[in-house]
Structures are given as C-alpha cells and as structure tokens.
Scaffold this motif. Structure first.
Motif, PDB file in Angstrom:
ATOM      1  N   UNK A 106       0.799  -1.231   0.000  1.00  0.00           N
ATOM      2  CA  UNK A 106       0.000   0.000   0.000  1.00  0.00           C
ATOM      3  C   UNK A 106       0.826   1.273   0.000  1.00  0.00           C
ATOM      4  N   UNK A 107       1.924   1.389   0.789  1.00  0.00           N
ATOM      5  CA  UNK A 107       2.692   2.646   0.748  1.00  0.00           C
ATOM      6  C   UNK A 107       3.185   3.024  -0.642  1.00  0.00           C
ATOM      7  N   UNK A 108       3.551   2.034  -1.463  1.00  0.00           N
ATOM      8  CA  UNK A 108       3.972   2.342  -2.826  1.00  0.00           C
ATOM      9  C   UNK A 108       2.797   2.853  -3.658  1.00  0.00           C
ATOM     10  N   UNK A 109       1.615   2.319  -3.393  1.00  0.00           N
ATOM     11  CA  UNK A 109       0.427   2.820  -4.100  1.00  0.00           C
ATOM     12  C   UNK A 109       0.141   4.263  -3.699  1.00  0.00           C
ATOM     13  N   UNK A 110       0.329   4.575  -2.418  1.00  0.00           N
ATOM     14  CA  UNK A 110       0.098   5.954  -1.973  1.00  0.00           C
ATOM     15  C   UNK A 110       1.058   6.900  -2.672  1.00  0.00           C
ATOM     16  N   UNK A 111       2.319   6.492  -2.811  1.00  0.00           N
ATOM     17  CA  UNK A 111       3.294   7.339  -3.503  1.00  0.00           C
ATOM     18  C   UNK A 111       2.913   7.520  -4.969  1.00  0.00           C
ATOM     19  N   UNK A 112       2.441   6.467  -5.592  1.00  0.00           N
ATOM     20  CA  UNK A 112       2.017   6.564  -6.991  1.00  0.00           C
ATOM     21  C   UNK A 112       0.857   7.541  -7.139  1.00  0.00           C
ATOM     22  N   UNK A 113      -0.116   7.443  -6.248  1.00  0.00           N
ATOM     23  CA  UNK A 113      -1.251   8.359  -6.305  1.00  0.00           C
ATOM     24  C   UNK A 113      -0.835   9.779  -5.941  1.00  0.00           C
ATOM     25  N   UNK A 114       0.134   9.914  -5.017  1.00  0.00           N
ATOM     26  CA  UNK A 114       0.641  11.232  -4.675  1.00  0.00           C
ATOM     27  C   UNK A 114       1.323  11.899  -5.853  1.00  0.00           C
ATOM     28  N   UNK A 115       2.089  11.125  -6.617  1.00  0.00           N
ATOM     29  CA  UNK A 115       2.727  11.655  -7.824  1.00  0.00           C
ATOM     30  C   UNK A 115       1.675  12.082  -8.845  1.00  0.00           C
ATOM     31  N   UNK A 116       0.635  11.275  -8.979  1.00  0.00           N
ATOM     32  CA  UNK A 116      -0.444  11.611  -9.921  1.00  0.00           C
ATOM     33  C   UNK A 116      -1.102  12.932  -9.538  1.00  0.00           C
ATOM     34  N   UNK A 117      -1.378  13.127  -8.258  1.00  0.00           N
ATOM     35  CA  UNK A 117      -1.990  14.383  -7.814  1.00  0.00           C
ATOM     36  C   UNK A 117      -1.048  15.557  -8.034  1.00  0.00           C
ATOM     37  N   UNK A 118       0.236  15.344  -7.775  1.00  0.00           N
ATOM     38  CA  UNK A 118       1.206  16.418  -7.986  1.00  0.00           C
ATOM     39  C   UNK A 118       1.219  16.855  -9.451  1.00  0.00           C
ATOM     40  N   UNK A 119       1.164  15.902 -10.368  1.00  0.00           N
ATOM     41  CA  UNK A 119       1.188  16.227 -11.788  1.00  0.00           C
ATOM     42  C   UNK A 119      -0.112  16.892 -12.241  1.00  0.00           C
ATOM     43  N   UNK A 120      -1.202  16.670 -11.534  1.00  0.00           N
ATOM     44  CA  UNK A 120      -2.475  17.274 -11.900  1.00  0.00           C
ATOM     45  C   UNK A 120      -2.601  18.711 -11.396  1.00  0.00           C
ATOM     46  N   UNK A 121      -1.840  19.070 -10.367  1.00  0.00           N
ATOM     47  CA  UNK A 121      -1.870  20.469  -9.879  1.00  0.00           C
ATOM     48  C   UNK A 121      -0.451  20.871  -9.462  1.00  0.00           C
ATOM     49  N   UNK A 122       0.479  20.932 -10.418  1.00  0.00           N
ATOM     50  CA  UNK A 122       1.885  21.193 -10.071  1.00  0.00           C
ATOM     51  C   UNK A 122       2.121  22.560  -9.452  1.00  0.00           C
ATOM     52  N   UNK A 123       1.312  23.552  -9.802  1.00  0.00           N
ATOM     53  CA  UNK A 123       1.537  24.883  -9.234  1.00  0.00           C
ATOM     54  C   UNK A 123       1.311  24.890  -7.727  1.00  0.00           C
ATOM     55  N   UNK A 124       0.347  24.130  -7.267  1.00  0.00           N
ATOM     56  CA  UNK A 124       0.106  24.021  -5.825  1.00  0.00           C
ATOM     57  C   UNK A 124       1.245  23.249  -5.163  1.00  0.00           C
TER      58      UNK A 124
END
Length: 250
Positions: free
Chosen positions: A13-31
């Motif tokens: 699960x922690x690796x999945x959280x990192x993957x989803x965290x990267x996805x969110x970062x790429x969707x709102x990089x300015x934030x």
C-alpha cells in the motif's frame, strides 16, 4: 459512539500511496511546487542553524515535524478536491483550508507544540551532559563523528527517534481526518494511534519511506524537496483515505 472502523493495510500500500501522490502532484503542479518551495526553505533554515548553532538542530528538526504536517494541510485539501470534483482547488483556497476546522486544528497544533518543546528540552540536555563546551563550528560534522563522541550520537539519535515516532504516529492521519470529518482533535489523534497499532509493519514501512525520501531529497542542495515534499503530502492523503474510506451519505 461506535468506534471508527479502519481498513487493514498490506505491505504494497505505501507504494500505491506514492504513486497516487505523484499523480496528484502532476495534476496540480503549481500548488505542489509552492508547498515544495516552503519545504525547501525550511530545510535551508535548518542547515543554517546547523552551521551556526548546532545545539538547536534537533529542536528545530522537531519544529520541522510540527510545521510540516500543518503545511501539508493545503496539499490534503488539493487531493480532496481532485477526489471530489476532478479539479484541484485554487492555491489561495488551499492556504485557507484550515479555517473550516480552525478550532480543532489549533488544539492539535498545540499538542504537537508540546511534544516539540519537550523534544527541544531533551535535545539540549543531551548536549549539556555530553560536552563541557560546545564543539567548534569549524569541521563540526567531522568533530561529532569522532569515536569518542559515539555515546553522544547514540543518545542524540535515540531521543530524536522517540519524539519523531511520537509525532508520526499521532499525526499520520489525524490532520487529514480533522479536515475531512467532523471529529475533534483528540479523536483524530487516537484514531491515528490506533491505525499504527493495527498496522504496525505497514506504518513502520511508510515512516521509513518518508524518512528515506526526505533524506535523498536533501542531497542536491535540498532542491529535491520541491517535488518530494508535495508528493509525500498528497500520498499522505491517500494513506488516510485508504484507512478511512469516505463516509456514506446520510
């Protein structure tokens, strides 16, 4: 009141959280980059203290762990916006996300501040009993790593590990929980403790991954924190969301 049900976790699960965290970062990089810059500046402040007043480094490291989760509040709000509406909120709205739950956020921040103050005092005590005078700031790191200073280093690390662990298990899901649900700070903190007690191996792995990634991000002049910091913030939201899925509509 019925106890809050928590999801059981698996080691992947922690690796999945990192993957989803990267996805969110790429969707709102300015934030993400704004908050990453905040983390980077905090790291440079810590390095400046290490060079000029090393006895306060552990204390300010505690402050980093105090301010870090609160800064991540804006990242939690962004991830929640992406989850609910498919679009991240504006940067301005993430900066004021705490206002919707300011009373409980203040109580929880006070709890973390107490831990930070105790950690600060403990770190100064370790320095006081280990050295008659402070080591010279010239070649400080090499001086501290001398064999005769091994008891000091072990004590210093032990104190840091105890308090960092307390802050981690208390806050790992409590701040996103306060933001997301109508719960008080005590309930959120106890739920976070229970999540770690129910999933000790996975949460230990998650804490180790956070420590490793932050350490690696500090190597190139702390610039890695520009990306690693916000990715970990977004990932922490997904850790909370897996442990506590959305409440069904009443």
């Amino acid at each position: 009141m019925d106890p809050i049900e928590l999801t059981r976790l698996s080691p992947a699960d922690p690796l999945r959280w990192l993957q989803r965290g990267w996805r969110d970062f790429m969707r709102c990089p300015h934030i993400g980059l704004f908050y990453g810059l905040c983390f980077c500046l905090m790291g440079h402040a810590l390095w400046w203290v290490f060079a000029s007043a090393p006895e306060y480094v552990l204390a300010l490291s505690a402050g980093f762990l105090l301010v870090g989760p609160l800064l991540c509040l804006g990242l939690y709000d962004a991830s929640r916006g992406l989850e609910l509406g498919g679009r991240a909120p504006s940067l301005r709205s993430t900066l004021t996300a705490w206002k919707t739950r300011q009373g409980q956020m203040a109580i929880f921040a006070g709890l973390l501040l107490i831990l930070e103050l105790i950690w600060s005092r403990a770190s100064l005590v370790v320095f006081a009993v280990s050295f008659n005078t402070l080591p010279s700031t010239e070649d400080l790191l090499a001086s501290l790593l001398r064999p005769e200073n091994l008891p000091f280093l072990l004590s210093y690390a032990a104190v840091g590990a105890v308090f960092a662990g307390l802050i981690f298990v208390t806050s790992v899901i409590s701040i996103p929980m306060i933001l997301d649900r109508q719960v008080d700070a005590v309930t959120a903190g106890l739920t976070s403790l229970r999540a770690c007690a129910d999933n000790p191996g996975v949460m230990l792995l998650w804490g180790a991954l956070i420590t490793l990634l932050v350490a690696l991000a500090m190597l190139p002049w702390l610039l890695g924190l520009l990306v690693v910091g916000p990715v970990l913030g977004h990932a922490s939201w997904h850790a909370y969301r897996q442990l506590l899925p959305p409440q069904p509509a009443s």
